[in-house]
Scaffold this active site. Structure first.
Site, PDB file in Angstrom:
ATOM      1  N   GLY A 248     -87.884 -43.674  41.335  1.00 17.55           N
ATOM      2  CA  GLY A 248     -88.817 -42.944  40.491  1.00 17.55           C
ATOM      3  C   GLY A 248     -89.742 -42.079  41.299  1.00 17.55           C
ATOM      4  N   PRO A 250     -93.121 -40.416  42.842  1.00 21.65           N
ATOM      5  CG  PRO A 250     -93.692 -39.197  44.753  1.00 21.65           C
ATOM      6  CD  PRO A 250     -92.844 -39.141  43.527  1.00 21.65           C
ATOM      7  N   GLY A 251     -95.906 -42.536  42.370  1.00 15.66           N
ATOM      8  CA  GLY A 251     -96.996 -42.846  41.450  1.00 15.66           C
ATOM      9  C   GLY A 251     -96.567 -43.338  40.095  1.00 15.66           C
ATOM     10  N   GLY A 253     -95.341 -46.234  39.557  1.00 15.33           N
ATOM     11  CA  GLY A 253     -95.587 -47.670  39.444  1.00 15.33           C
ATOM     12  C   GLY A 253     -94.491 -48.542  40.010  1.00 15.33           C
ATOM     13  CE  LYS A 254     -91.082 -45.322  43.780  1.00 14.95           C
ATOM     14  NZ  LYS A 254     -92.008 -44.297  43.259  1.00 14.95           N
ATOM     15  CB  THR A 255     -95.778 -50.215  44.948  1.00 13.86           C
ATOM     16  OG1 THR A 255     -95.128 -49.192  45.702  1.00 13.86           O
ATOM     17  CG2 THR A 255     -96.297 -51.258  45.884  1.00 13.86           C
ATOM     18  CG  HIS A 469     -82.142 -27.001  25.393  1.00 14.16           C
ATOM     19  ND1 HIS A 469     -81.462 -25.893  25.841  1.00 14.16           N
ATOM     20  CD2 HIS A 469     -81.507 -28.066  25.945  1.00 14.16           C
ATOM     21  CE1 HIS A 469     -80.476 -26.269  26.626  1.00 14.16           C
ATOM     22  NE2 HIS A 469     -80.477 -27.586  26.706  1.00 14.16           N
ATOM     23  CD  GLU A 470     -82.879 -31.839  26.241  1.00 15.79           C
ATOM     24  OE1 GLU A 470     -81.880 -32.500  25.904  1.00 15.79           O
ATOM     25  OE2 GLU A 470     -82.917 -31.141  27.286  1.00 15.79           O
ATOM     26  CG  HIS A 473     -78.167 -30.820  24.081  1.00 16.25           C
ATOM     27  ND1 HIS A 473     -77.031 -30.110  24.319  1.00 16.25           N
ATOM     28  CD2 HIS A 473     -79.035 -30.481  25.073  1.00 16.25           C
ATOM     29  CE1 HIS A 473     -77.210 -29.357  25.395  1.00 16.25           C
ATOM     30  NE2 HIS A 473     -78.425 -29.566  25.869  1.00 16.25           N
TER      31      HIS A 473
HETATM   32  P1  ADP Z   1     -95.272 -45.832  43.411  1.00 16.14           P
HETATM   33  O1  ADP Z   1     -95.049 -47.027  44.242  1.00 16.14           O
HETATM   34  O2  ADP Z   1     -94.228 -45.633  42.359  1.00 16.14           O
HETATM   35  O3  ADP Z   1     -95.516 -44.576  44.163  1.00 16.14           O
HETATM   36  P2  ADP Z   1     -97.598 -47.279  42.678  1.00 16.14           P
HETATM   37  O4  ADP Z   1     -96.973 -48.513  42.162  1.00 16.14           O
HETATM   38  O5  ADP Z   1     -98.125 -47.355  44.056  1.00 16.14           O
HETATM   39  O6  ADP Z   1     -96.613 -46.063  42.568  1.00 16.14           O
HETATM   40  O7  ADP Z   1     -98.725 -46.816  41.674  1.00 16.14           O
HETATM   41  C1  ADP Z   1     -99.988 -46.416  42.092  1.00 16.14           C
HETATM   42  C2  ADP Z   1    -101.044 -46.836  41.108  1.00 16.14           C
HETATM   43  O8  ADP Z   1    -100.923 -46.132  39.895  1.00 16.14           O
HETATM   44  C3  ADP Z   1    -100.931 -48.288  40.725  1.00 16.14           C
HETATM   45  O9  ADP Z   1    -101.634 -49.099  41.592  1.00 16.14           O
HETATM   46  C4  ADP Z   1    -101.528 -48.311  39.333  1.00 16.14           C
HETATM   47  O10 ADP Z   1    -102.924 -48.413  39.392  1.00 16.14           O
HETATM   48  C5  ADP Z   1    -101.179 -46.970  38.788  1.00 16.14           C
HETATM   49  N1  ADP Z   1     -99.957 -47.028  37.969  1.00 16.14           N
HETATM   50  C6  ADP Z   1     -98.804 -46.390  38.245  1.00 16.14           C
HETATM   51  N2  ADP Z   1     -97.886 -46.633  37.280  1.00 16.14           N
HETATM   52  C7  ADP Z   1     -98.475 -47.452  36.386  1.00 16.14           C
HETATM   53  C8  ADP Z   1     -98.032 -48.066  35.171  1.00 16.14           C
HETATM   54  N3  ADP Z   1     -96.787 -47.872  34.692  1.00 16.14           N
HETATM   55  N4  ADP Z   1     -98.891 -48.853  34.510  1.00 16.14           N
HETATM   56  C9  ADP Z   1    -100.146 -49.048  34.981  1.00 16.14           C
HETATM   57  N5  ADP Z   1    -100.615 -48.507  36.124  1.00 16.14           N
HETATM   58  C10 ADP Z   1     -99.806 -47.703  36.814  1.00 16.14           C
HETATM   59 ZN    ZN Z   2     -79.254 -28.904  27.653  1.00 17.23          ZN
HETATM   60 MG    MG Z   3     -95.102 -47.152  46.278  1.00 13.45          MG
END
Ligand code: ADP
Ligand code: ZN
Ligand code: MG
Length: 653
Positions: A248, A250-251, A253-255, A469-470, A473
């Site tokens: 996904g 950046p940001g 929420g993967k971590t 567009h979507e 489809h």
């Molecule tokens: P990634 O690892 O994907 O780059 P992070 O997990 O580090 O992103 O997310 C950074 C911060 O953004 C998290 O600590 C959280 O505070 C916020 N955040 C990101 N995604 C979510 C989510 N789905 N729900 C709640 N908070 C989120």
């Molecule tokens: Zn299309």
């Molecule tokens: Mg991360």
């Protein structure tokens, strides 16, 4: 005159310029300071012990002082004389008592200590010479002589001579290695991994704290369930994937998700970032991987989480600069992944925002065989994320998080968390007790300005085009017999290029396709552009990928499947199977038919596409109402799920 920024010294003295001479001096509270003092040995403010050469010298002096105070006898005034003189004084009865010490002989004019006056006593001192005749002489003259065993305290001597040097050596050693450690890698920790072991539920984060990423959560819930009740799965012969890769932007929420898995699973959680493996020394990364898995095996069931996997998992083929260290690390990781299986209770999680650079070996079955997409949140998801992050924030009456979510298309979780924080800061700056809706919108504006530079946010007009567009489809798929049902329509941008998508899932595995089905596929692909044409009476570049795929199908129908009128049941191109994953380059293959036939193929492709396009145009024109309804809904909530879509359709019928 404006107050100048004055240069300041650590000890609080300020720099002053002398206007006439141009010299400068230091002043503090209008008193002149001396030259800058050395840094103190012990900085009480910071509680740090500063090791310096001065410390070393001071301790040496202390040792010498101790020695001179305790080891040497305390004696009255001494007069150093030659040995022969010493002997002569014995012969002359000037010396009547001799103390035979190790380094010196001391001669006293008094026969016993009682006789001595205590003060003003003069002692003769001489350096000993190996001379046995001295004893004989003293015996003859009746001089009393004695030797005293050195009685400096035993323990003190031991401390001074043994413990103290070792203590100093130890100190130096510590300081040196600390310095080396700061330089980035410590030789002593060679290969030891720095994995953070987060004990049971210690992350304190649960799935409650993650909003929006519902599909990812579902997948990971299964992982957690397995860790809790592995028997349930093993009894039935089920296999849980070894590795789950979170993909996904950046940001998104993967971590956070990975930490939530640990928090929910109540198992040890080993977290390392890919960058932690890559070190200065070749072999350290591989050793760390080995060590990590060894620890994990001891603690199983447990989770290993490798964040930013691309730091080590970069494709070995495409990387230009060969990096032996990274390659070794990656190889070790592959070896370790093959060496365990999830029945041992170890599950490997990893996260990356650049899946395209990963080495294909990592994605093979048996390794990261399950890939979970952590999408950018849609309207619903954004609102939920905003709710989570504003839990602790005092919101004013007028705050409507739904409209905040509406105003933030394209924002990811981290951006939204930032917006909430910015809004709170704005309220504080203006001395208010609560955050107002206006604060939120100002915060969004600020964020948008920043994001515009980073990644493109789509404009309202483009969003509208994408929505129609979507929908085009989706509607074409719904009204084309035999095409796969629509699972999801979305205008949440995904990755580079794709501004929206319509997801169709096949109801069954297909190995054969009929001519009608192929034509249906072309119809669905053309549906996007047709909708644009109907609504806006102009077309956009958004359909480029659709058109490529549609043309490709049409071409294959003619050249490979023998579905054209003229070359019915004739295969025109004889493509050899590309050798082991080699990608055949268009244009490289030699055409095995005439220029004339090629022209026919081109015309036929154009004819098929043209006639299908007209069909789709008339289909969508007849469903104009639906096209409007669905598009509006899509614009409003950004994603439409299968059941919602079916509801709209059945209402319209
Ligand atoms: P990634 O690892 O994907 O780059 P992070 O997990 O580090 O992103 O997310 C950074 C911060 O953004 C998290 O600590 C959280 O505070 C916020 N955040 C990101 N995604 C979510 C989510 N789905 N729900 C709640 N908070 C989120
Ligand atoms: Zn299309
Ligand atoms: Mg991360």
């Amino acid at each position: 005159m404006a107050e100048e920024e004055k240069e300041k010294r650590d000890d609080g003295c300020e720099k002053q310029e002398d206007g006439t001479s141009g010299k400068h001096f230091w002043k503090k509270d209008d008193k002149e300071c001396g030259p800058k003092s050395h840094q103190p040995l012990f900085d009480f403010n910071r509680g740090q012990f500063r090791f310096s050469i001065w410390f070393f010298i001071a301790s040496l002096m202390a040792i010498m002082l101790f020695n001179s105070l305790y080891v040497r006898d305390k004696l009255p005034t001494e007069q150093l004389i030659e040995y022969s003189e010493f002997k002569r004084k014995i012969t002359n009865d000037e010396i009547r008592q001799v103390h035979l010490a190790e380094n010196f002989y001391y001669g006293s004019p008094y026969a016993s200590k009682d006789e001595a006056p205590g003060e003003n006593q003069v002692l003769y001192k001489t350096v000993p010479v190996d001379d046995p005749s001295l004893i004989k002489l003293m015996d003859e003259k009746g001089v009393s002589y004695y030797a005293v065993r050195q009685n400096s305290p035993v323990i003190l001597g031991f401390i001074l001579n043994w413990l103290f040097p070792f203590a100093i050596l130890f100190l130096i050693w510590r300081v040196l290695f600390k310095k080396m450690g700061n330089m980035g890698s410590s030789v002593m920790q060679f290969g030891k991994n720095k994995a953070l072991i987060v004990a049971e539920g210690n992350t304190g984060i649960t799935f409650e704290d993650v909003a929006g990423a519902d599909e990812a959560k579902e997948e990971l819930l299964e992982v957690v369930d397995f860790l809790k009740l592995p028997k349930k799965y093993l009894d039935i012969g089920g296999k849980i994937p070894k590795g789950v890769l979170l993909i996904g932007a950046p940001g998104t929420g993967k971590t956070l998700l990975a930490r939530a898995v640990a928090g929910e699973g109540h198992v040890p959680f080993f977290r390392m970032s890919g960058a932690d493996f890559v070190e200065m020394f070749v072999g350290v990364g591989a050793a760390r991987v080995r060590d990590l898995f060894k620890q994990a095996r001891e603690k199983a069931p447990c989770i290993i989480f490798i964040d930013e996997l691309d730091a080590i998992g970069k494709s070995r083929i495409t990387s230009v600069s060969g990096n032996d260290e990274r390659e070794q690390t990656l190889n070790q990781l592959l070896v370790e992944m093959d060496g365990f299986d999830s029945t041992n209770g170890i599950i490997l999680l990893a996260a990356t925002n650049r899946p395209e650079v990963l080495d294909p070996a990592l994605l093979r079955p048996g390794r990261f065989d399950r890939q979970v997409l952590v999408d950018k949140p849609d309207l619903h998801g954004r609102e939920a994320i905003l709710k989570i992050h504003s839990k602790e924030v005092k919101l004013g009456e007028d705050v409507d998080l739904h409209s905040v979510a509406k105003a933030t298309p394209g924002f990811v979780g981290a951006d939204l968390a930032n917006v909430v924080n910015e809004a709170a800061l704005l309220a504080v700056r203006e001395g208010r007790k609560v955050v107002t809706q206006n604060d939120f919108f100002e915060a969004i504006e600020k964020a948008v300005a920043g994001l515009k530079k980073k990644n493109k946010l789509i404009s309202q007009k483009e969003r509208k085009i994408v929505a129609y567009h979507e929908t085009g489809h989706a509607l074409t798929a719904a009204f084309t017999g035999g095409s796969d049902p629509v699972q999801k329509i979305s205008i949440v941008p995904r990755g580079i290029g794709a501004l929206g998508y319509t997801l169709q899932t096949p109801t069954e595995d297909r190995y054969l396709m009929t001519q009608e089905e192929l034509l249906g596929k072309i119809d669905v692909l053309l549906g996007g552009r047709a909708a644009e044409k109907i609504i806006f009476d102009s077309v956009s570049t958004g359909a480029a990928n659709d058109l490529t795929r549609a043309s490709d199908i049409a071409q294959k129908m003619i050249t490979e499947y023998g579905m054209s009128e003229k070359f019915y049941n004739v295969v025109l191109s004889k493509r050899g199977t590309p050798f082991l994953g080699e990608v055949s380059q268009p244009g490289q293959l030699s055409r095995e038919y005439s220029e004339f036939t090629q022209q026919y193929v081109d015309e036929e492709v154009a004819r098929i596409i043209g006639s299908r396009y007209n069909g789709v145009l008339s289909l969508l024109t007849s469903k104009l109402n639906l096209l409007e309804t669905v598009s509006k809904k899509l614009l409003d909530q950004e994603t439409i799920e299968e059941h919602e879509f079916r509801n709209i359709l059945s209402e319209a019928l």
